[in-house]
Design a protein around this motif. Structure first.
Motif, PDB file in Angstrom:
ATOM      1  N   ASN A 144       0.811  -1.219   0.000  1.00 11.27           N
ATOM      2  CA  ASN A 144       0.000   0.000   0.000  1.00 11.27           C
ATOM      3  C   ASN A 144       0.843   1.267   0.000  1.00 11.27           C
ATOM      4  N   SER A 145       2.139   1.125   0.244  1.00 12.23           N
ATOM      5  CA  SER A 145       3.035   2.278   0.251  1.00 12.23           C
ATOM      6  C   SER A 145       3.824   2.439  -1.042  1.00 12.23           C
ATOM      7  N   ILE A 146       3.863   1.414  -1.881  1.00 10.16           N
ATOM      8  CA  ILE A 146       4.662   1.494  -3.109  1.00 10.16           C
ATOM      9  C   ILE A 146       3.808   1.682  -4.352  1.00 10.16           C
ATOM     10  N   LYS A 147       2.500   1.801  -4.179  1.00 11.10           N
ATOM     11  CA  LYS A 147       1.649   2.025  -5.351  1.00 11.10           C
ATOM     12  C   LYS A 147       2.120   3.273  -6.088  1.00 11.10           C
ATOM     13  N   HIS A 148       2.084   3.198  -7.421  1.00 10.73           N
ATOM     14  CA  HIS A 148       2.434   4.316  -8.291  1.00 10.73           C
ATOM     15  C   HIS A 148       3.931   4.623  -8.286  1.00 10.73           C
ATOM     16  N   THR A 149       4.753   3.723  -7.715  1.00 10.13           N
ATOM     17  CA  THR A 149       6.204   3.924  -7.783  1.00 10.13           C
ATOM     18  C   THR A 149       6.849   2.991  -8.798  1.00 10.13           C
ATOM     19  N   GLY A 150       6.104   1.985  -9.267  1.00  7.87           N
ATOM     20  CA  GLY A 150       6.672   0.988 -10.154  1.00  7.87           C
ATOM     21  C   GLY A 150       7.389  -0.133  -9.434  1.00  7.87           C
ATOM     22  N   ALA A 151       7.487  -0.055  -8.107  1.00 12.45           N
ATOM     23  CA  ALA A 151       8.169  -1.100  -7.332  1.00 12.45           C
ATOM     24  C   ALA A 151       7.329  -2.363  -7.284  1.00 12.45           C
ATOM     25  N   PHE A 152       7.976  -3.475  -6.922  1.00 12.29           N
ATOM     26  CA  PHE A 152       7.312  -4.782  -6.925  1.00 12.29           C
ATOM     27  C   PHE A 152       7.770  -5.550  -5.690  1.00 12.29           C
ATOM     28  N   VAL A 153       6.847  -6.290  -5.092  1.00 17.78           N
ATOM     29  CA  VAL A 153       7.127  -7.051  -3.876  1.00 17.78           C
ATOM     30  C   VAL A 153       6.944  -8.543  -4.141  1.00 17.78           C
ATOM     31  N   TYR A 154       7.932  -9.328  -3.790  1.00 19.67           N
ATOM     32  CA  TYR A 154       7.803 -10.784  -3.733  1.00 19.67           C
ATOM     33  C   TYR A 154       7.678 -11.170  -2.267  1.00 19.67           C
ATOM     34  N   CYS A 155       6.896 -12.174  -1.986  1.00 22.21           N
ATOM     35  CA  CYS A 155       6.815 -12.641  -0.606  1.00 22.21           C
ATOM     36  C   CYS A 155       6.626 -14.146  -0.610  1.00 22.21           C
TER      37      CYS A 155
END
Length: 321
Positions: A144-155
């Motif tokens: 919810n904090s990286i939206k619109h940054t282009g970042a991606f999370v793997y978990c």
């Protein structure tokens, strides 16, 4: 009860800055005014009392012929944990960005391109992996904090039940996040991203659940996926934490390694052990802190001494040619 002295105040009496909080107990009579006090240093008397309690609860070990099941059946125990507790056991980690601002891309970084990825998140300019994600208490604050940054999370988690809870969460978005089942102790298991592709690896209360003899290999393997300049962010249980002292006899597997009543396991680290773990993997220390706090139950007038480790280690950049 354990004695304590408050340290880390500078000569002018000012409060230490973050990390690890800035609520300092200056008058012991005020102890029940707040639920938590930061930057507490134990006296030698307190340390000795903790050592004695640990020696006592470690004096009777689980028989060696029974110990293997806690390693081989670990996935079963954690699946049962998440089946029973669902997403109700842990709270979202709202402290993450205060202590670990590295989780946020520095600058806009560009949007992920619309090209078809050969692996999830391939075109993201900034990639994070959380190992041992559980039900998503770190994942969704990050997503919810990286939206619109282009970042991606793997978990990932080796409990399929935990991963399913993440995928079923209303904030799970495949354009921002990829959750997968992974046993990070498996030396030949493949990951859904290539080596040298991650900017951040987050390890929060996960390495302590792994048999101590396996942990170095896990860190070594994970470090292969960090880009040069990429960083490990680590937080876990510290030696002589209240939860270690509360173990009863007969729950100890090996030095400072215990099994809980539900079959899950926990190890309690020292600052030196954490440093060896990451430096042996060729990583550079950025931060390695022992987080000592007083936690207070104001209703019952109970004082509890908590210890956690918090560290940041970077993969060094190659030397210029």
């Amino acid at each position: 009860s354990l004695c304590f002295e408050n340290a880390l105040q500078n000569a002018s009496g000012g409060r230490p800055p973050t990390p690890l909080g800035a609520r300092i107990l200056t008058n012991p009579e005020d102890i029940f005014q707040h639920n938590m006090w930061d930057h507490v240093q134990w006296t030698e008397e307190a340390k000795e009392e903790a050592r004695q309690k640990t020696n006592e609860n470690s004096s009777s070990r689980i028989p060696s012929e029974e110990q293997g099941k806690y390693d081989t059946d670990a996935c079963k125990y954690w699946d049962s944990f998440y089946e029973r507790h669902q997403d109700r056991f842990f709270k979202d980690r709202k402290w993450l960005f205060l202590e670990f601002p590295e989780l946020l891309p520095s600058g806009p970084g560009g949007r992920a391109t619309e090209e078809r990825d050969s692996f999830p998140g391939e075109h993201a300019p900034f990639r994070i992996l959380e190992v041992g994600c559980g039900a998503g208490n770190s994942v969704f604050p990050i997503v919810n904090s990286i939206k619109h940054t282009g970042a991606f999370v793997y978990c990932c988690d080796f409990s399929s039940r935990a991963v399913q809870l993440v995928k079923d969460h209303p904030d799970y978005d495949q354009s921002l996040c990829h959750a997968f089942v992974q046993d990070i102790c498996d030396e030949v298991a493949s990951f859904p991203f290539p080596p040298l592709s991650l900017d951040v690896i987050l390890l929060v209360f996960v390495l302590s659940s792994i048999h101590p003899e396996r942990v170095q290999g896990v860190v070594n393997r994970l470090s292969e996926f960090l880009k040069p300049g990429g960083i490990f962010l680590f937080r876990d249980h510290g030696r002589y934490d209240l939860s270690q002292l509360r173990f009863k006899k007969g729950r100890c597997l090996s030095d400072n390694f215990y099994t809980r009543g539900d079959g899950t396991c926990v190890y309690f680290f020292t600052k030196d052990e954490v440093h060896s773990l990451f430096s042996n993997a060729g990583l550079e220390e950025i931060q390695n802190l022992e987080d000592r706090r007083i936690q207070v139950n104001r209703a019952k007038k109970i004082v509890m001494y908590r210890v956690w480790m918090q560290s940041k280690y970077r993969k060094t950049l190659p030397a210029p040619s």
